[in-house]
Design a protein around this motif. Structure first.
Motif, PDB file in Angstrom:
ATOM      1  N   CYS A  28       0.843  -1.188   0.000  1.00 27.24           N
ATOM      2  CA  CYS A  28       0.000   0.000   0.000  1.00 27.24           C
ATOM      3  C   CYS A  28       0.884   1.246   0.000  1.00 27.24           C
ATOM      4  N   TYR A  30       1.673   5.238   0.084  1.00 23.47           N
ATOM      5  CA  TYR A  30       1.119   6.464   0.659  1.00 23.47           C
ATOM      6  C   TYR A  30       2.094   7.601   0.379  1.00 23.47           C
ATOM      7  N   ILE A  48      -5.199   7.003   6.908  1.00 18.20           N
ATOM      8  CA  ILE A  48      -4.928   5.735   6.220  1.00 18.20           C
ATOM      9  C   ILE A  48      -4.967   4.536   7.169  1.00 18.20           C
ATOM     10  N   LEU A 416      -2.981   5.025  -1.429  1.00 17.52           N
ATOM     11  CA  LEU A 416      -4.101   5.090  -0.483  1.00 17.52           C
ATOM     12  C   LEU A 416      -4.829   6.423  -0.537  1.00 17.52           C
ATOM     13  N   PHE A 421     -10.756   7.215   0.578  1.00 19.54           N
ATOM     14  CA  PHE A 421     -10.439   7.029   1.991  1.00 19.54           C
ATOM     15  C   PHE A 421     -11.474   7.650   2.914  1.00 19.54           C
ATOM     16  N   PHE A 430     -11.793   2.958   1.345  1.00 21.00           N
ATOM     17  CA  PHE A 430     -10.786   2.188   0.622  1.00 21.00           C
ATOM     18  C   PHE A 430     -11.401   1.042  -0.181  1.00 21.00           C
TER      19      PHE A 430
END
Length: 440
Positions: A28, A30, A48, A416, A421, A430
């Motif tokens: 994932c 970010y 997140i 993300l 989100f 998500f």
């Protein structure tokens, strides 16, 4: 008070602790710069957290390269370092609440753009053993200081030139020209840089052994692996190879031709190799273990402006007129997070709107091979036309199913902050990540 949701999240986290080493990986990404946005697109480390039970690895980006010292550097020291807001530390501290989560720092990612040709410093650093040592030592120090678990090398090699979809005569002429030019014009010293990059990866792996740091490679879009990467010599030094097999067509690179940006398989009469399956097969053919190959999934879409020459069917490839208008939160022409894409599709809030607010017509992908798209033809004034290629929960699930069927190592989500989100689309947060995770 301990809640049922908390118990469920803990169970998922523990399962992912095992998956991080034994099962399919879920990387994932970010981009920490998203925490500095001043609109609803702002995504912080706190935002997140609900995604982390679904991730085996969290990749924080992006670090860069100091052109003078050849050392790794934060691209925003005020944001990242302890002397500023300490976001590096905030990110690695998340491991304490999510057992087994591995947190890596990513360098490059086409985010280190301070120079006119930012890839040049990445190549120049490779050319000298002392420069490579300076980089390796600085990486080791940074990872250890901030308690990262490893490094993701999203190395900034020169990008290939955009490739057009050609007819038979065009392909013949293009092939003739390549006999005299070839892709090597991207970098006259490509062969030397290939050897030097292999040496750098080996040096990093050696330096990481004591701390058991992980080392991964993210192959960015439009990087010619045959020019820059000696795959048979690299594969044993890498814990994973992440194929960012998307953005094959973008409004910036292909302003006059809208098409699928991230197909799993090659649509007919397209540029050979611009799809997930071709990328995966290439790495497998070079001897890369299947369990090391990760397939990237973008949580965003790419949009083109349509005009009177684009026709009315929406079937790609089709003539276009550059990027469409910027997304409301991302603010980038022709670029839309999944939440922004969802708002452009039919929903109760825009059902009766017209003009620039009229919803796009969605075209699904029953073959599960190429991806979904949506479009709106121009009005009588040749305005408000738009064509959009994107990833949604269904298509991301299809890619995860492809990974599972082929026995590959897992998936990665880019990123993300572009997934929904906040849960504004359908209530679930998500959804791209969740749908892909459940199909692995």
């Amino acid at each position: 008070m301990w809640t049922r949701l908390g118990a469920i999240l803990l169970l998922v986290a523990v399962a992912n602790a095992n998956n991080a080493t034994h099962g399919p990986k879920v990387l994932c990404y970010y981009d920490g710069s998203g925490s500095q946005l001043e609109n609803l697109g702002k995504v912080t480390p706190t935002d997140i957290e609900l995604a982390l039970p679904f991730c085996t690895h969290l990749i924080y980006g992006y670090a860069g390269l100091n052109v003078a010292t050849h050392k790794i550097r934060s691209l925003n020291e005020e944001l990242d370092l302890d002397s500023g807001k300490g976001q590096y530390r905030q990110i690695t501290t998340l491991k304490r609440r999510y057992p087994g989560l591995k947190v890596l720092l990513s360098v490059g990612g086409n985010k280190d753009l301070a120079e006119e040709k930012p890839f040049e410093k990445y190549l120049k650093m490779l050319e000298n053993g002392g420069s490579r040592t300076a980089f390796v030592n600085s990486v080791h120090s940074l990872l250890k200081t901030y308690e990262f678990d490893g490094l993701d090398m999203a190395w900034q090699f020169p990008q290939t030139k955009p490739k057009r979809i050609r007819g038979w005569s065009g392909k013949l002429w293009h092939g003739f020209k390549k006999l005299f030019t070839g892709d090597s014009v991207l970098d006259p010293k490509a062969e030397e840089h290939k050897e030097e990059f292999t040496a750098l990866v080996r040096d990093l792996k050696s330096a990481f052994l004591h701390e058991k740091f992980l080392l991964g490679l993210t192959v960015l879009p439009h990087v010619n692996e045959s020019l820059f990467l000696d795959i048979p010599l690299l594969k044993d030094s890498l814990d994973y190879v992440n194929l960012a097999s998307f953005d094959q067509q973008t409004p910036e690179r292909n302003p006059k031709e809208g098409d699928y940006t991230a197909p799993i398989y090659e649509p007919s009469e397209r540029v050979v190799g611009n799809n997930v399956d071709s990328e995966a097969k290439y790495w497998l053919a070079q001897g890369t273990p299947a369990e090391k190959i990760i397939v990237g999934i973008p949580a965003y879409g790419r949009g083109w402006k349509l005009n009177e020459d684009s026709g009315i069917t929406g079937v790609p490839p089709l003539p276009a007129d550059g990027p469409s208008l910027p997304g409301q939160y991302t603010g980038i022409p022709g670029f839309y997070s999944w939440a922004e894409v969802c708002a452009l599709l039919p929903n109760p809030g825009n059902a009766n709107l017209g003009g620039a607010d009229q919803p796009l017509r969605k075209i699904g992908d029953p073959t599960k091979r190429f991806g979904v798209y949506a479009f709106r033809i121009p009005d009588e004034n040749n305005e408000h036309g738009m064509w959009l290629s994107y990833e949604d929960p269904d298509s991301s699930g299809n890619k995860a199913a492809y990974v599972k069927a082929k026995g590959l190592g897992g998936i990665s989500i880019f990123e993300l902050g572009y997934d929904d989100f906040r849960g504004t689309c359908a209530g679930d947060k998500f959804p791209i990540l969740r749908a892909a995770k459940y199909r692995l």
